[in-house]
Scaffold this active site. Structure first.
Site, short mmCIF file in Angstrom:
data_model
loop_
_atom_site.label_atom_id
_atom_site.label_comp_id
_atom_site.label_asym_id
_atom_site.label_seq_id
_atom_site.Cartn_x
_atom_site.Cartn_y
_atom_site.Cartn_z
N CYS A 89 0.78 -1.24 0.00
CA CYS A 89 0.00 0.00 0.00
C CYS A 89 0.81 1.29 0.00
CB CYS A 89 -0.91 0.06 1.22
SG CYS A 89 -2.00 -1.35 1.36
N HIS A 150 -3.02 6.29 4.49
CA HIS A 150 -1.82 5.44 4.71
C HIS A 150 -0.52 6.07 4.21
CE1 HIS A 150 -0.65 0.95 5.36
NE2 HIS A 150 -0.05 1.79 6.19
#
Ligand SMILES: *[C@@H]1O[C@H](CO)[C@@H](O)[C@H](O)[C@H]1NC(C)=O
Length: 589
Positions: A89, A150
């Protein structure tokens, strides 16, 4: 095509001027006309989390139902060789937003830290980096992010927001600073939780042994403090560690699984069962509110990452267990958002993009139940920087009237290409003071060219170059070389079962000579070409080695944002709501 002829533009302009004048006379706020921005399309970018390319109907899955994503592809352009810049990610998303390889921005590490681990870590997308959101904002766009981020939050205090979406060009944010993960539901398996639990348990055992030893009076002669006090302190430490290890799960839920609306923590912990509805409502109001301005909305789904939060309506709907249910629900969400776009009359002036941040996770499973995605006929999955299954993702663009409906592009493209594409369409310019690795996709999407602008694409795993791709234009071939591949467990299993992801170094095989595949003929990477019988072997490998060196020497010195010191929990950076001792809140009701 999306631009009105000059005469109509002129008329529109004078009408707007008139309206503005009238407004002034009537004491209204001046009308900000859309004429200046008429040529600026809106952008609706939809990004799934951990979705595999084989999980979608239009990419060949015949048993899962994704009618909304399939329709997007029918009405638009579908990319079959669309590549994430990394297989996990944080680095992949950083590359997507900046158009640059993660090794340039420092959004990687060289010591096994693959992603940002804590919302209260100090690492994140550096302030000097320029996202497409930042440029579009300067071009007059309203920019929003809903869902997963994130890419870091704070640097020095719990409210400096140095890495926050609002510091990177987004004007509106509702979502999870970190993202969905197994830890957000205590019942789910979580490597992070188990590791912490083991450490705390070990600490409590050490303290217990020490206190018992002291109590036995053997060591007291060596220490000056009164014996009983030391024993007490150690016993208390034992109890503290033991309690902490029991409550690690609850702690992580507070520390990482929360919602922020702009700079404010508004729900801590996150209410899993509510978040899907909340995100949809937010997307709807964003589109309604901004339908008269050019906008860029990034909907960064929490689907289809574990713990696979699926609302009641979609339970047991698919043929593929909880994972399939979650995919089908996400597809439904895509449909809901596209319906809003339609209802508000925005479809024709909005470029829609759909992708996943990287491949599906093969290792996410409990017993024989697969909780991660399926990468179709491609080898490997999430976490593997080289194998196709980790980085080849769905990629769909739709813009009615501008992009040909139903076009399929097999050329290699990168998620980093979104950066120059939307920046240029939005009237902005690519930054000149840094390397941008993405390429404008518009000519390829429109069919004005048949060739990708990428001659080379490099596939890193952290800072280690695992593989590289060369588009040999005159021969129409795409070559791929693997310098390093992870060792699978058990051998031949195609994944690293027993850990969360395969490592980038250590338990890997370095190939000398490297493995060579003709990806255009063998996308499944099943037949490595033989150095002795493949006449082009040495030329291809030589070319890619040269390119790797060239790129390496173009890097500037930067901090590794994912390195250990930036990637540990810092209590003073912990965002929270509520007051001691009653932390937690829900302001989203
Ligand atoms: C469709 O997707 C599901 C869920 O990932 C997977 O289990 C299944 O094997 C896929 N089917 C096909 C035909 O690709």
């Amino acid at each position: 095509m999306n631009r009105a002829p000059p005469i109509i533009q002129g008329a529109l302009c004078s009408m707007n001027c008139l309206a503005a004048l009238l407004g002034v006379f009537l004491g209204l706020k001046p009308v900000i006309g859309r004429d200046a921005s008429q040529s600026q399309p809106n952008f609706l970018l939809l990004l799934a989390d951990d979705l595999g390319i084989g999980d979608i109907g239009c990419y060949g899955n015949s048993t899962i139902r994704t009618p909304n994503i399939d329709r997007l592809a029918e009405d638009g352009v579908r990319l079959t060789q669309h590549l994430a810049a990394e297989a996990v990610c944080t680095p992949s998303r950083a590359a997507f937003l900046t158009g640059r390889y993660p090794i340039r921005t420092g959004m990687t590490s060289g010591n096994g830290h693959r992603v940002l681990q804590w919302a209260a870590g100090a690492g994140g997308l550096p302030a000097e980096e320029i996202t497409f959101a930042k440029i579009l904002k300067e071009q007059g766009y309203v920019t929003g992010l809903i869902g997963k981020w994130h890419l870091g939050l704070n640097c020095h205090s719990s409210s400096d927001h140095c890495h926050h979406p609002l510091s990177h060009g987004f004007q509106h944010f509702l979502g999870m600073p970190l993202g969905m993960m197994g830890d957000c539901a205590v019942a789910e398996p979580s490597e992070k939780r188990m590791k912490l639990q083991r450490r705390l348990h070990l600490c409590s055992q050490v303290a217990a042994v020490a206190s018992l030893t002291l109590a036995a009076g053997k060591l007291t002669r060596l220490i000056r403090a009164p014996r009983w006090m030391l024993v007490l302190v150690l016993a208390a430490t034992t109890a503290m560690f033991a309690a902490a290890s029991r409550h690690v799960g609850d702690f992580i839920i507070y520390a990482d699984c929360f919602l922020m609306r702009n700079h404010t923590v508004t729900q801590q912990p996150l209410r899993l069962e509510r978040v899907t509805g909340l995100m949809l409502r937010e997307a709807e109001t964003f589109l309604q509110r901004n339908k008269h301005h050019p906008f860029m909305l990034l909907v960064s789904f929490l689907h289809v990452h574990i713990p696979l939060v699926t609302t009641e309506d979609f339970h047991r709907r698919s043929k593929h267990g909880p994972y399939g249910d979650n995919v089908e629900e996400m597809d439904w969400m895509v449909g809901q958002i596209l319906d809003t776009l339609d209802r508000e009359g925005l479809t024709d002036n909005t470029l829609v993009y759909f992708a996943s941040d990287h491949g599906g996770s093969l290792e996410s499973r409990v017993g024989h139940v697969q909780l991660g995605g399926w990468n179709g006929g491609y080898r490997g999955g999430k976490g593997m920087g080289g194998w196709e299954g980790g980085i080849r993702v769905p990629g769909i663009f739709r813009w009615p009237g501008v992009l040909p409906a139903g076009r399929v592009v097999d050329q290699p493209t990168s998620m980093m290409d979104v950066f120059p594409t939307v920046v240029l369409l939005g009237g902005g310019a690519e930054p000149k003071d840094r390397v941008i690795d993405g390429r404008n996709l518009l000519p390829l999407l429109r069919g004005e060219t048949q060739h990708s602008d990428h001659e080379f694409l490099l596939h890193y795993c952290e800072v280690f170059l695992h593989a590289a791709r060369w588009v040999q234009r005159d021969r129409g071939r795409v070559w791929k070389v693997h310098f390093m591949t992870p060792n699978f467990h058990p051998e031949g299993a195609g994944a690293c079962y027993g850990s969360a992801v395969c490592p980038c170094f250590g338990d890997v095989t370095e190939h000398d000579p490297p493995l060579l595949f003709d990806i255009s003929a063998d996308p499944g990477e099943t037949h490595p070409l033989n150095p002795d019988s493949e006449p082009e072997f040495h030329e291809v490998v030589g070319k890619l080695r040269q390119e790797a060196v060239r790129q390496w020497s173009s890097l500037s010195q930067i901090h590794q944002q994912l390195g250990t010191i930036y990637n540990i929990w810092r209590p003073w950076l912990q965002p929270r709501c509520g007051e001691f001792p009653h932390y937690g809140c829900d302001l989203e009701e």
